[in-house]
Design an enzyme around this catalytic site. Structure first.
Site, PDB file in Angstrom:
ATOM      1  N   HIS A 162      -2.520   3.300  -4.718  1.00  0.00           N
ATOM      2  CA  HIS A 162      -2.638   4.726  -4.430  1.00  0.00           C
ATOM      3  C   HIS A 162      -1.545   5.471  -5.219  1.00  0.00           C
ATOM      4  O   HIS A 162      -0.546   4.863  -5.607  1.00  0.00           O
ATOM      5  CB  HIS A 162      -2.358   4.998  -2.937  1.00  0.00           C
ATOM      6  CG  HIS A 162      -3.510   4.755  -2.017  1.00  0.00           C
ATOM      7  ND1 HIS A 162      -3.372   4.108  -0.821  1.00  0.00           N
ATOM      8  CD2 HIS A 162      -4.816   5.116  -2.070  1.00  0.00           C
ATOM      9  CE1 HIS A 162      -4.536   4.051  -0.192  1.00  0.00           C
ATOM     10  NE2 HIS A 162      -5.439   4.650  -0.928  1.00  0.00           N
ATOM     11  N   CYS A 249       1.831   5.629   4.570  1.00  0.00           N
ATOM     12  CA  CYS A 249       0.465   5.339   5.049  1.00  0.00           C
ATOM     13  C   CYS A 249       0.339   5.398   6.564  1.00  0.00           C
ATOM     14  O   CYS A 249      -0.736   5.644   7.093  1.00  0.00           O
ATOM     15  CB  CYS A 249       0.021   3.941   4.629  1.00  0.00           C
ATOM     16  SG  CYS A 249       0.558   3.459   3.008  1.00  0.00           S
TER      17      CYS A 249
HETATM   18  C1  CIR Z   1      -6.273  -0.570   2.793  1.00  0.00           C
HETATM   19  O1  CIR Z   1      -6.497  -1.413   1.924  1.00  0.00           O
HETATM   20  O2  CIR Z   1      -6.933   0.446   2.895  1.00  0.00           O
HETATM   21  C2  CIR Z   1      -5.126  -0.817   3.753  1.00  0.00           C
HETATM   22  N1  CIR Z   1      -4.981  -2.218   3.964  1.00  0.00           N
HETATM   23  C3  CIR Z   1      -3.846  -0.225   3.216  1.00  0.00           C
HETATM   24  C4  CIR Z   1      -3.866   1.266   3.139  1.00  0.00           C
HETATM   25  C5  CIR Z   1      -2.577   1.835   2.666  1.00  0.00           C
HETATM   26  N2  CIR Z   1      -2.605   3.251   2.718  1.00  0.00           N
HETATM   27  C6  CIR Z   1      -1.895   4.039   1.938  1.00  0.00           C
HETATM   28  O3  CIR Z   1      -1.253   3.580   0.991  1.00  0.00           O
HETATM   29  N3  CIR Z   1      -1.964   5.354   2.145  1.00  0.00           N
END
Ligand code: CIR
Length: 256
Positions: A162, A249
């Protein structure tokens, strides 16, 4: 930017079955809960009101609430996550946010967008195009933001998961950068705090009022942020790192 409110969501037992690209092993659910509690306490220390949403077993990744919405002073946008297993996480978030905001905007398919790809720096938003956020989703968000008199710049990612995996804004023009963002044209005018490759995970940190919360164990980055004049809170994040999640996140931070 001053924050007054934060929304988090407890990790579910199914959290250990969530999406990941890391090879750090399966997370320990009990440890994840402890680390999540410490995260909440740290936010409270920063002076924000923390709303804790209950765990949802149907969505292993739903503790990563940041991806489900983009909230600013002028508008709140429900996203359309690019990961199919995460798409319906927005239902619970929409319910929560509709209690707080009169109007909610939406990203619509075929556009996809995850909040982890959106960085706000004052009135300027940077929107990353990644494996999860496509051009159409980025374009839709840009249009919504411009309607509210914000400026938006779309940035294509080469390597990071991201946008905010490798980028965090602190204050007074200070930008924490790693990897492909260190020499990126779009960010050339900021005061860069450079995260070395061996501490890459620390590039995702959060500035909340008088503190910068960073992951524990990244001493070089901690030193640089401290020397730039910030008070640092360190948190053990091992069980979230295993699922590709960082400090940003785990929450939606906003002013209301
Ligand atoms: C995913 O792959 O969507 C989750 N395991 C991790 C999301 C992390 N979110 C973020 O960086 N905003």
């Amino acid at each position: 930017m001053k924050f007054t409110h934060v929304i988090v969501k407890k990790p579910s037992k199914s959290y250990v079955e969530g999406l990941t690209t890391s090879d750090l092993g399966k997370p320990d659910y009990e440890q994840a809960l402890v680390q999540h509690d410490h995260y909440i306490k740290a936010l409270e220390k920063c002076g924000v009101d923390v709303t804790i949403l209950p765990a949802d077993e149907a969505f292993p990744d739903s503790t990563f609430v940041e991806d489900t919405a983009v909230i600013s002073e002028k508008c709140a946008v429900i996203t359309n996550p690019g990961a199919a297993s995460r798409r319906d996480e927005i239902i619970a978030m929409e319910k929560e946010l509709s209690k707080r905001f009169d109007t909610l905007e939406h990203i619509h398919s075929p556009g996809t967008l995850e909040g982890g790809d959106v960085l706000q720096i004052n009135d300027h938003f940077y929107i990353g195009i990644s494996d999860r956020t496509n051009e159409e989703g980025a374009k839709q968000l840009k249009e919504i933001l411009e309607k509210h008199d914000y400026v938006a710049t779309i940035v294509s990612l080469e390597e990071f998961f991201h946008l905010k995996t490798g980028l965090s804004y602190l204050n007074n023009g200070d930008l924490v950068v790693a990897g492909e963002f260190i020499d990126h044209e779009v960010f050339k005018d900021f005061n860069k705090i450079v995260v070395e490759d061996d501490e890459m995970y620390a590039a995702n940190c959060i500035h909340v009022n008088d503190y910068v919360i960073i992951p524990k164990g990244f001493d070089n980055t901690k030193k640089k942020i401290t020397e730039a004049g910030y008070q640092v809170i360190e948190l053990e994040m091992s069980e979230f790192q295993k699922q590709d999640g960082g400090l940003s996140c785990l929450s939606l931070r906003f002013k209301q």
